[in-house]
Structures are given as C-alpha cells and as structure tokens.
Design an enzyme around this catalytic site. Structure first.
Site, PDB file in Angstrom:
ATOM      1  N   GLU A 126       1.166   3.062   7.453  1.00 44.81           N
ATOM      2  CA  GLU A 126      -0.182   3.374   7.007  1.00 44.81           C
ATOM      3  C   GLU A 126      -0.966   2.068   6.818  1.00 44.81           C
ATOM      4  OE1 GLU A 126      -2.097   6.550   3.919  1.00 44.81           O
ATOM      5  OE2 GLU A 126      -0.672   5.130   3.064  1.00 44.81           O
ATOM      6  N   GLY A 265       3.460   0.301  -4.090  1.00 46.79           N
ATOM      7  CA  GLY A 265       4.481   0.898  -4.941  1.00 46.79           C
ATOM      8  C   GLY A 265       5.439   1.746  -4.145  1.00 46.79           C
ATOM      9  N   ALA A 266       4.901   2.485  -3.177  1.00 44.03           N
ATOM     10  CA  ALA A 266       5.730   3.367  -2.357  1.00 44.03           C
ATOM     11  C   ALA A 266       4.890   3.880  -1.202  1.00 44.03           C
ATOM     12  CB  ALA A 266       6.279   4.525  -3.188  1.00 44.03           C
ATOM     13  N   MET A 267       5.563   4.567  -0.253  1.00 39.98           N
ATOM     14  CA  MET A 267       4.886   5.154   0.903  1.00 39.98           C
ATOM     15  C   MET A 267       5.517   6.493   1.227  1.00 39.98           C
ATOM     16  SD  MET A 267       2.645   5.188   3.237  1.00 39.98           S
ATOM     17  CE  MET A 267       2.460   6.377   4.566  1.00 39.98           C
ATOM     18  N   ASN A 269       6.327   8.488   3.652  1.00 39.00           N
ATOM     19  CA  ASN A 269       6.892   8.913   4.926  1.00 39.00           C
ATOM     20  C   ASN A 269       7.615  10.251   4.744  1.00 39.00           C
ATOM     21  OD1 ASN A 269       6.274   6.186   5.870  1.00 39.00           O
ATOM     22  ND2 ASN A 269       8.080   5.594   4.717  1.00 39.00           N
ATOM     23  N   GLU A 300       4.849  10.329  -4.790  1.00 32.82           N
ATOM     24  CA  GLU A 300       5.273  10.408  -3.389  1.00 32.82           C
ATOM     25  C   GLU A 300       5.784  11.796  -3.038  1.00 32.82           C
ATOM     26  OE1 GLU A 300       4.270   7.942  -1.652  1.00 32.82           O
ATOM     27  OE2 GLU A 300       3.749   6.924  -3.520  1.00 32.82           O
ATOM     28  N   GLU A 322      -4.581  10.916  -1.781  1.00 36.25           N
ATOM     29  CA  GLU A 322      -4.271  10.049  -2.915  1.00 36.25           C
ATOM     30  C   GLU A 322      -4.776  10.595  -4.254  1.00 36.25           C
ATOM     31  OE1 GLU A 322      -2.120   8.025  -2.503  1.00 36.25           O
ATOM     32  OE2 GLU A 322      -2.166   7.573  -0.376  1.00 36.25           O
TER      33      GLU A 322
END
Length: 846
Positions: A126, A265-267, A269, A300, A322
């Site tokens: 992203e 912080g995170a993604m 996927n 997430e 988001e």
C-alpha cells in the site's frame, strides 16, 4: 512515457478499458542479495483494439509476451510501465523480469539480522508498490485472484494470503505453490519469507469453518513473543466482529507476522497481517503501548471486512478503510477486551492528533480530493484515521448503534469482494436508520475544519441557571457550522472528588443552541460540554469551570472526563488562548494522580512540546529545568514499579538539562542511585544514555560501548538516534549528512536519525542547517522513495528553532517551488507548526 505517479484520470480510463480475471506470479528469491526473479501471467479482458499500460517497476525486463506475440522490452517498457497496444477481447500477458529488493519498507523489503546474519523478507504494497514485485494493474478497483509460486531456501518459512502449501524441495531450495486467493485488490496481497519462527492455533468461525491462526517473528526475537495473549485478543476480535457485522470472516486463514524495519504500525494484507516488530516487547513498555498493540491487532482484523472484503474504488474513499477500522477497533477494545477505557485512550491520543491535523493549512475533508498517488501518500494522516473515526463515532451516536451495525452488515453482503464509494455505504445506513444522511455527509465528510464549542451560562445570585446555551464557532478559512450530538455534564465536589451529578444529551446545531432543559438547575462546580466525548469538536470551559478544573483536574473521578479537560487545556494552549507557562504548571501539578497510561503519555509529550517550543524563549531554559525537576519529583513520589513511575523516568531522561539531572541519570544507569521498583532494562538504558548525550555528559564512545553490548537491530536503531542527539553543530551536521549525502541507510535508521536530530534543548545547533535543508529538498524528492523522502523532509526541518528566520526561509522556498504539491504540503505543515509556536510564545509573554 508517463512516470510512476498514476493519476485518478488514468486509473478511470484504464478501468473503462480493462477487467482483470487472474494473476499467476512466480517469484525466485534465491538469485542473490540485490534482486529477485519475477514472472507474471495476467488474464484480462479489454475493449478490442484498445491500448493501455500495466505497472511494473523493474530493474530489468527479459521478455514480454502478449497473446502469444513477443514484444520488445526496450520499446514498450521504461522500468515503470509497460505499454500494451492492440488488445484483444480476451488477453493473456506474460512478463519475465527482475525486481529489486528495497531497504525502505516499500515493495519487497530485505533485512539482515545483525545477531545471526539471517535474511528476512516481507512485502508492503500500500499504496502503489505491488508493482515493485510483479506486473500489475495497480489500482484498487481492478480486483482479481492471485496465485503465487515462490522459490526460496528450503529452510525458510514462506507466507502469503492463501494457506501455505507443503513445498517441493530441490536440494537447498524449495518451491511453494500457493492456491489462488479470492478476489482482492493488489495492494492487500503479501509475500513474507525467511527463517521466521511461528506458533499456530485455530478458531471456529461463526459459519462453522475452522480458521487456522499463525503468529510469526524472526528467530532472535521469538523468545519475547507472547503468542498466547495475541491469540486471545484475536479470538475476542473475531467473536466481536462476526457478531456485530453479521458476516463471517471472509478468508481462509489468519496469520499475524511481526517484521523488521516496518514503516507503519501494521498492514491489513488479507489473511497475512504484517506488524511492526516493536510490538514484540523485549523490555518493559508502558501500559499505553500494550493497549495500543491490542487496538492495532483489532484495527487490522476490522480491515478484513472494511478494506479487504469491500474496497474503495479510488483512494479518495480511503476513509472507508481507515476511519471505520479506527472506530471499530476502539469499540471492540472497549467492549471485548480488558482495556475497557479504550474510548478515553481514543480521546487522549486520536482526537488530539485529529484536532492538530485539522488546523493545519493542509487539512482536507474526510473524503479527500485525490488526484494522483502522491496525493494519497500524504493522506495517511490524522484526518483519514482519527477525525474519520471520530466522525463515525458521532454518526453512531446520531443514528444508533443497532441501526448502524445493521446497515454495515447489509453493506458487506451487498458489496462483498467488490469496490464501493461513499454513497454505497450511506444508502444502507439511511435504510436502517430512517435518517436522511445527505446533509450530514456534506457537512461532516465533504468539508474540512474543526469547530469549537463553548457554554454560555447566566444565573441568579444564588446560582440558579436562567439561561444556558452552547455556542459554536468555526475557523475563518473553514466556516462550516455542523450538527453535533453531545452530552453536557454537571460535576460537583463531593469528599474531594469532582463527580457528575447530572447529564443531558442534546443535538447542537447552528452558532447558538439553547439548552432549556438546564434552566432552573443549580450551577455546578464544573460544566463539561461534550461529556462522554460523543462529538468531534474542540471545547472550552466557562471561566468558573476553568478555575475549578485548574485546581481540581486530578480530582475528576471519571477518566474520560479528565481526558476531555486535559484536551481542552492543551487546545487552548496550542491556540494561544492560554499561556504555555500556565499549562506547564497545570500538568506538573495534576499528572501525578492520573491513572490512564495513554493520557499520561500524551500529556507528557505535550508538556515537552510546550517547554521546548511554546514558552517564551527567554523562559525556555528555566522552564526546561523546572520540567525536569518536576518529572524527577513525580518519579520519586510515584508507586514503586508503577506505569506512572516508568513514564516519569522516561520523560525525565528526554528533557534532562542540568548537572543535577545528569547525576540522577548516571545514578540510575550505573546502579549507584536506583529508584525502588524501577528496572533499568535494555531499552530504558538506551533512553537514559540518550538523555546523557543530550546534556553533553556522554559522547560517541559511550554510544559505541552501549552498542557493543546490544548489537541488535533495536540497538543499532537506538545508537543511531543517540548519535544524532549529540548537541553540537558538528553532531547535527553529521546526522544531516548521513541522510542527505548518502542513500544507503535503511528506513528504520533514517527515522531514528531524524528523531535524534530533532531532540534538542538548545536549538542553536540547528541554525547552520536552515539553508542546507532547503537546498537539498529537490534532490531528495526526486531521487528517494516516497517514505524515505517523507522521513527526511519532515524530520530534518529545523523546527525547534521556531524563529522568524526559519519562517522567512520556508516561505522563500515555497514561493520558488510552486509545482510539487505533495512536497509542498509537507513543507507547509512544517511552517504551520513554527508559526503556531511563535504565536504561543507571544501569548506566553502577555
């Protein structure tokens, strides 16, 4: 040919021509440390005879075959795009190329662990970086299935979105043939590979399926992995979301992978979440960080529905991902885990971030105007996340939680595995709530700016209220007056505690809203507009309530109410309505009894900002000294081994300035003068050392010695930050040159250097770097990856100077560089912070 900055118009034109069915992607990760082999086979339909392009950022293209015909790579590929002409109705495209590993956290990141020299890879796609790994129509509304085949060292673990198959081993290498994914946008696909250590479990979904769970970390950190706790929070999140969304988890498995040198912080996927490995705690962390990890885990997980199952058509609706994940994860944390004060945390941290962002010249509507990829890159901000989440909370208060959740459930069912825009969601919420949301959408999602709410109270001589109104103001540049659903709380002192005795919940609209329900009530000791924090608005206290809050802030019994008052005091200071020196006294006098870790952390961060930037320069040295003295006293008085003691010591180290402070830090570091209950572990040792560097009491040799004892990735990052904090012009210039004159440092080190560079008590060491900073901007923006450029542009700006000279130099650069919108936005935000500091400094003199 056009460059790598895809525009919305180009994406719309391509979407009108192309529909993608599937990708088959083969990656060879055994070809060396610089590059990897990548072969992509794409099946897609198109308008017959049409021309378009596919995105492919490559280091070399070996062959291109379209519908059986070979294309000349030199003629059709520029290393960023591949031109495709004369398309058929049904097309098969195969591209064989080399891709380059990165050390920037974009594309396929390659990391070598200094502890054992093991290699770890992970992808971060992203916004537009799957094209760095395979050829792809890189836009969210061209969804397809993805089938990955990965060749890697046989002893590695390889993880993707689909369940991991048994590999076929050939000598030292092996090949993993993953089954095809469901229909996804390319940016939520993933490849993670390396000798990761993993722990596995499972849960049963609401539809009866068994969902395998995995948690992964690199070998040298795996001993610190608290997998049982992470699995517990994951299960709580699954149960909460499946119940409230009324839609079962949409993928086949759920892996959570903690990866090194991660930019965020995170993604999210799909089924393969990547997290920053700072969430693996090798040393003590604050309760605020522990809670933040839980919120991130649930954030997430919420994305599996908001973003992965249903995805925005274009990045102007990024908020659909988001904002909802922010709101949903806070709700789940508060209602499904032990962190029941998550909305207090949200108020203290997220709303503070949102209000700050919404008062910058670069503010924008929640539904933003996104013309190209550079626009969206700078829009991962406090509007898209924190304001959006706040606005969703306001919407839920307005339409009702059951009605909201039913609308969301219908939205998922209707648009599963598809793409949507704002109106698609609002249609479902209007159906379930019975409310017309058109005007609400326009006022809250399509306009920018934050309103301010104030009470206007009139009473008789004996304190009986004869008139009560809520006054609403808007910024001159963003004059929208909005509707708010909010509560007004009446608080009175009882046995030394400020306790709420009465509350009304009302709709506020217009510049003045009369609250007739409060007429005849006795005026309380404290009136709190926006009690329970339902509305998104800055608040002010009336004069009598302000005096009571300043004297008894610590005595407000409800932690959310306290947080609202803390926030009001901070906003008034930032807006130069209250003096910076008064804020310092307020914090030092009341923070010692605060119980909420994130409120402490946020408030102390703001205290440091006020001491260094907002007090009048003539008072800066004395204020910094007083803050250091006050934090040390708070640390001594705090309960042994408590979270508050830990935080007071950390912030004391951050702002240490005197010989006495040096002696305190030295005594902690060498053990000669310990604090009861405070363990000086590895990470706290680094923070204390940086405090000594800041004061000039420790030098490069001390940093080298500390690194020799902790030659880990964490240690290298801490050492880089400490070196950049050396408080001399020479030290700052060396830090500056390490980023500007060289492009070899990895993203995590770049970020730490900028943090150390900004860490000053006396900003004079930055004065020689004003002109070099502006001279470097063009080259940085042109030749670095987006994330590295962002770190440098924001992190090397000499903001601590907060001087008219810096303002003038910034405006001169802006006047000379009108044609780089995303870069200008960053510089404008830097400038706005300095101008606000100058206003606060002037107020502090009054």
């Amino acid at each position: 040919m056009p460059g790598d900055n895809l525009t919305r118009i180009e994406a719309q034109e391509r979407k009108a021509l192309v529909s993608v069915t599937s990708y088959e992607i083969a990656l060879d990760l055994t070809t060396g440390p610089e590059s990897f082999g990548t072969t992509t086979r794409v099946n897609f339909s198109a308008q017959e005879g049409a021309s378009t392009f596919i995105d492919a950022i490559t280091s070399a293209v070996h062959s291109i075959t379209l519908n059986g015909a070979s294309l000349d790579p030199a003629a059709v590929s520029d290393g960023v795009r591949i031109q495709l002409d004369g398309l058929a109705v049904e097309n098969v495209l195969e591209i064989v190329a080399d891709g380059a590993y990165t050390n920037t956290g974009e594309g396929l990141h390659r990391f070598v662990d200094p502890v054992d020299q093991e290699v770890y890879l992970y992808s971060q796609f992203e916004v537009p970086d799957s094209r760095r790994v395979f050829a792809v129509f890189e836009q969210p509304d061209l969804k397809a299935t993805f089938q990955f085949t990965v060749t890697a060292p046989a002893r590695w673990a390889v993880v993707s979105n689909s369940p991991t198959p048994e590999p076929t081993v050939t000598g030292a290498s092996a090949t993993w043939d993953f089954p095809p994914t469901g229909i996804l946008s390319s940016y939520v696909t993933a490849i993670v590979a390396g000798p990761y250590v993993s722990v596995h479990d499972e849960l049963t979904s609401s539809d009866g399926r068994v969902i395998p769970l995995g948690i992964f970390a690199r070998k040298s950190l795996s001993q610190y992995l608290d997998s049982d706790y992470i699995f517990e929070k994951t299960r709580q999140g699954f149960e909460f979301y499946e119940k409230h969304f009324n839609y079962p988890y949409p993928f086949e498995k759920y892996d959570q992978l903690f990866v090194p040198e991660f930019n965020a912080g995170a993604m999210e996927n799909a089924g393969a979440i990547t997290f920053t490995e700072t969430y693996i705690f090798r040393s003590k962390v604050t309760d605020a960080i522990k809670e933040r990890r839980v919120v991130t885990i649930l954030h997430e997980l919420a994305h599996m529905w908001f973003g992965d199952l249903v995805t925005m058509k274009w990045w102007n609706d990024l908020w659909l991902n988001e904002s909802f994940a922010e709101w949903a994860s806070t709700l789940a944390t508060a209602e499904a885990t032990e962190w029941t004060e998550a909305w207090t945390t949200f108020q203290a941290m997220e709303k503070s971030w949102a209000y700050k962002q919404d008062q910058l010249p670069s503010t924008h509507p929640v539904v933003a105007t996104i013309n190209d990829l550079e626009d969206v890159q700078v829009n991962f901000d406090g509007i898209t996340y924190a304001k959006g989440g706040s606005v969703i909370k306001q919407l839920v208060a307005w339409v009702g939680l059951p009605e909201f959740m039913l609308g969301v459930s219908n939205y998922f069912a209707k648009h599963a595995f598809g793409n949507t825009e704002l109106s698609d969601l609002m249609v479902e919420l209007e159906k379930t709530s019975g409310r017309d949301l058109g005007n609400w959408t326009k006022l809250w999602l399509e306009t920018a700016g934050v309103n301010t709410l104030r009470p206007a109270i009139e009473t008789t001589a004996d304190g009986t209220i004869t008139s009560f109104a809520v006054l609403q103001e808007a910024a001159v540049d963003y004059p929208t007056i909005r509707p708010h659903r909010l509560a007004i709380g009446f608080y009175n002192l009882h046995d030394g505690k400020l306790v709420r005795d009465h509350k009304v919940e009302i709709d506020v609209d217009g510049e003045r809203t009369e609250v007739t329900a409060l007429i005849g009530q006795g005026r309380p000791d404290l009136v709190l507009v926006n009690d329970e924090d339902l509305a998104y608005a800055k608040i002010r206290l009336d004069e009598q309530s302000l005096a009571m809050a300043m004297e008894h802030l610590a005595d407000i019994s409800d932690p959310l109410a306290r947080s609202i008052v803390w926030g009001a005091a901070w906003d008034a200071t930032r807006d130069a309505e209250s003096s910076a020196s008064d804020y310092v006294h307020l914090v030092l006098g009341n923070i010692g009894s605060e119980t909420e870790s994130t409120t402490i952390r946020t408030t102390l961060s703001q205290l440091i900002t006020v001491a260094r930037f907002y007090v009048a320069p003539a008072r800066r040295v004395d204020t910094i000294t007083a803050v250091g003295d006050g934090l040390w006293k708070l640390a001594i008085d705090a309960p042994a081994a408590s979270d508050s003691q830990f935080q007071f010591v950390k912030f004391f180290a951050n702002i240490a300035s005197t010989d006495e402070h040096v002696a305190r830090l030295t005594g902690l570091l060498d053990g000669s003068a310990p604090l009861e209950g405070l363990e000086i572990d590895t990470d706290l040792r680094w923070e204390i050392l940086e405090g000594l560097v800041l004061t000039g009491a420790a030098d490069g040799a001390a940093i080298d010695a500390a690194l020799a004892n902790d030659n880990t990735s964490n240690g290298q990052q801490a050492a880089a930050r400490a070196r950049a904090a050396i408080p001399t012009a020479e030290g700052k210039r060396k830090a500056f040159d390490s980023l500007v004159a060289s492009d070899t440092l990895p993203n995590a080190i770049v970020r730490m250097v900028t943090m150390g560079y900004q860490h000053v008590n006396d900003p004079a060491s930055l004065e020689p770097l004003i002109q070099p900073y502006f001279a470097a901007l063009g080259d940085i923006w042109e030749n670095r990856s987006y994330k590295i450029a962002e770190y440098i542009v924001m992190g090397l700006y000499p903001a601590p100077l907060a001087s008219t000279e810096l303002v003038d130099a910034t405006k001169a650069w802006l006047n000379a560089n009108p044609d780089v919108p995303a870069l200008r936005r960053m510089v404008i935000e830097n400038l706005a912070g300095v101008e606000r500091a100058l206003q606060a400094q002037q107020r502090d003199l009054d």
